[in-house]
Design an enzyme around this catalytic site. Structure first.
Site, mmCIF file in Angstrom:
data_model
loop_
_atom_site.group_PDB
_atom_site.id
_atom_site.type_symbol
_atom_site.label_atom_id
_atom_site.label_comp_id
_atom_site.label_asym_id
_atom_site.label_seq_id
_atom_site.Cartn_x
_atom_site.Cartn_y
_atom_site.Cartn_z
ATOM 1 N N TYR A 31 0.831 -1.197 0.000
ATOM 2 C CA TYR A 31 0.000 0.000 0.000
ATOM 3 C C TYR A 31 0.869 1.252 0.000
ATOM 4 C CZ TYR A 31 0.912 1.119 4.930
ATOM 5 O OH TYR A 31 1.517 1.481 6.107
ATOM 6 N N ARG A 50 8.079 3.862 -4.776
ATOM 7 C CA ARG A 50 8.100 2.951 -3.621
ATOM 8 C C ARG A 50 7.019 1.882 -3.751
ATOM 9 N NH1 ARG A 50 7.746 5.539 2.223
ATOM 10 N NH2 ARG A 50 5.577 5.784 1.601
ATOM 11 N N ARG A 98 -7.342 -20.637 -0.292
ATOM 12 C CA ARG A 98 -6.292 -20.330 0.680
ATOM 13 C C ARG A 98 -5.212 -21.413 0.725
ATOM 14 N NH1 ARG A 98 -4.561 -21.189 5.719
ATOM 15 N NH2 ARG A 98 -3.670 -19.439 6.868
ATOM 16 N N HIS A 100 -0.745 -21.267 0.768
ATOM 17 C CA HIS A 100 0.239 -20.222 1.043
ATOM 18 C C HIS A 100 0.995 -19.746 -0.197
ATOM 19 C CE1 HIS A 100 -0.830 -21.400 5.052
ATOM 20 N NE2 HIS A 100 -0.070 -20.447 5.579
ATOM 21 N N LYS A 144 6.470 -1.646 2.017
ATOM 22 C CA LYS A 144 5.252 -1.107 2.648
ATOM 23 C C LYS A 144 4.132 -2.113 2.434
ATOM 24 C CE LYS A 144 3.229 3.497 3.307
ATOM 25 N NZ LYS A 144 3.379 3.574 4.748
ATOM 26 N N GLU A 176 12.180 3.019 13.999
ATOM 27 C CA GLU A 176 11.277 4.065 13.495
ATOM 28 C C GLU A 176 10.076 4.102 14.424
ATOM 29 O OE1 GLU A 176 9.704 3.115 9.589
ATOM 30 O OE2 GLU A 176 9.825 0.969 9.984
ATOM 31 N N LEU A 200 11.054 1.534 7.090
ATOM 32 C CA LEU A 200 10.520 2.008 5.823
ATOM 33 C C LEU A 200 11.277 3.295 5.473
ATOM 34 C CD1 LEU A 200 8.175 1.520 3.736
ATOM 35 C CD2 LEU A 200 7.088 3.464 4.845
HETATM 36 N N1 PDD Z 1 2.947 5.368 7.121
HETATM 37 N N2 PDD Z 1 7.546 4.182 8.772
HETATM 38 C C1 PDD Z 1 6.378 3.505 8.799
HETATM 39 C C2 PDD Z 1 6.328 2.193 9.497
HETATM 40 C C3 PDD Z 1 5.244 4.053 8.187
HETATM 41 O O1 PDD Z 1 4.092 3.368 8.196
HETATM 42 C C4 PDD Z 1 5.327 5.335 7.569
HETATM 43 C C5 PDD Z 1 4.157 5.983 6.907
HETATM 44 C C6 PDD Z 1 6.564 5.996 7.574
HETATM 45 C C7 PDD Z 1 6.760 7.331 6.935
HETATM 46 O O2 PDD Z 1 6.794 7.230 5.536
HETATM 47 P P1 PDD Z 1 6.333 8.420 4.601
HETATM 48 O O3 PDD Z 1 7.138 9.615 4.976
HETATM 49 O O4 PDD Z 1 6.630 7.952 3.233
HETATM 50 O O5 PDD Z 1 4.866 8.611 4.858
HETATM 51 C C8 PDD Z 1 7.649 5.380 8.172
HETATM 52 C C9 PDD Z 1 1.700 5.812 6.518
HETATM 53 C C10 PDD Z 1 1.461 7.259 6.602
HETATM 54 C C11 PDD Z 1 0.580 4.955 7.091
HETATM 55 O O6 PDD Z 1 0.775 3.750 7.170
HETATM 56 O O7 PDD Z 1 -0.472 5.493 7.431
#
Ligand code: PDD
Length: 278
Positions: A31, A50, A98, A100, A144, A176, A200
């Site tokens: 996503y 990304r 389903r 895997h 992501k 993070e 991320l």
């Molecule tokens: N998340 N790290 C994680 C685990 C994240 O889920 C996000 C952003 C970031 C920051 O990435 P960016 O600057 O590209 O938004 C870092 C989004 C906003 C979410 O899952 O809602």
């Protein structure tokens, strides 16, 4: 209200998602969340790059070209009248019995929607409290993906402890946050975890590092510990929704003097200058 559904924009009530979609029972998908300021996508190219990288990383072939997807987003924003908000995009591996391993015949399912969202001005002014939580995620946090249960649980812990965000750490090393990257400032130097498989690589993180460079503020992509977070002069979150969010307290301890510091303020001002006039 509307949604992107496959290669169309339809009314939300016309979207039909099967419970046999692998996104539903395996979290098998990727996503993006993109900000919309004054009707324009912020850092769109970086987000689409990304998304493509995340999809490739899980062996999912996007069923739609980026240009086509961008066209659908433009329509969606126009139809729903969203000028300041977020766009959520999701691609799952599709509908299949389903088992895997990847199904041979599934068609990836694309959905997306837009929500109005206002800049969190008051919080950016005052700063937020965070708590630290063990990072129990897998080792491909650079992708992501939809598997956000550890992030969900961490954020829930934060909320239950009266904080806005959970800062994650592996054996005391800050990686993070549940939905943002984390930076500290010590002796005028910004530090943030390197963009390896443990975090991320945030689009906002990259923007902030570029801004810092332009402002002549030194920045190092080196890990720091929870103790170094406690002892930092300043700390802040970066992310699509939080933008540049000062951290004023971690685990009940004030960061610096407990107020947003000069470096974060400069970065916030520089960031605001990147945004289109409203
Ligand atoms: N998340 N790290 C994680 C685990 C994240 O889920 C996000 C952003 C970031 C920051 O990435 P960016 O600057 O590209 O938004 C870092 C989004 C906003 C979410 O899952 O809602």
């Amino acid at each position: 209200m509307h949604m992107i559904y496959g290669n169309r924009v339809v009314r939300r009530e016309d979207v039909r998602i099967s419970p046999l979609d692998r996104g539903y029972y395996f979290g098998d998908g990727v996503y993006e969340v993109i900000r919309v300021y004054a009707g324009r996508l912020f850092e769109a190219d970086a987000h689409f790059r990304r998304l493509a990288r995340s999809a490739e990383g899980i062996g999912l072939k996007p069923p739609i070209a980026t240009n086509e997807l961008r066209g659908l987003i433009d329509r969606l924003l126009a139809l729903d009248g969203v000028t300041d908000g977020t766009v959520y995009l999701q691609m799952t591996r599709g509908v299949a019995p389903r088992t895997h391993a990847f199904p041979s015949a599934a068609e990836p399912v694309v959905v997306g929607w837009a929500d109005p969202y206002e800049r969190p001005v008051a919080a950016m002014e005052q700063g937020v409290r965070v708590v630290t939580v063990a990072d129990i995620r897998w080792l491909r946090c650079d992708l992501k993906t939809l598997n956000l249960l550890p992030n969900v649980l961490a954020r829930q812990q934060a909320v239950e402890r009266g904080a806005a965000e959970a800062v994650l750490h592996r054996d005391g090393v800050v990686t993070e946050a549940s939905a943002a990257n984390v930076m500290i400032v010590k002796n005028g130097i910004i530090r943030t975890h390197p963009a390896d498989h443990r975090i991320l690589r945030g689009v906002t993180r990259d923007v902030v590092l570029r801004l810092a460079c332009g402002l002549g503020i030194a920045a190092e992509e080196t890990p720091f510990t929870v103790d170094e977070l406690y002892a930092a002069d300043e700390a802040f979150l970066t992310g699509t929704t939080v933008e540049i969010m000062p951290i004023v307290e971690a685990d009940g301890r004030p960061i610096g003097d407990g107020r947003p510091g000069p470096v974060v303020r400069r970065l916030q001002r520089a960031f605001a200058e990147l945004l289109p006039e409203t």
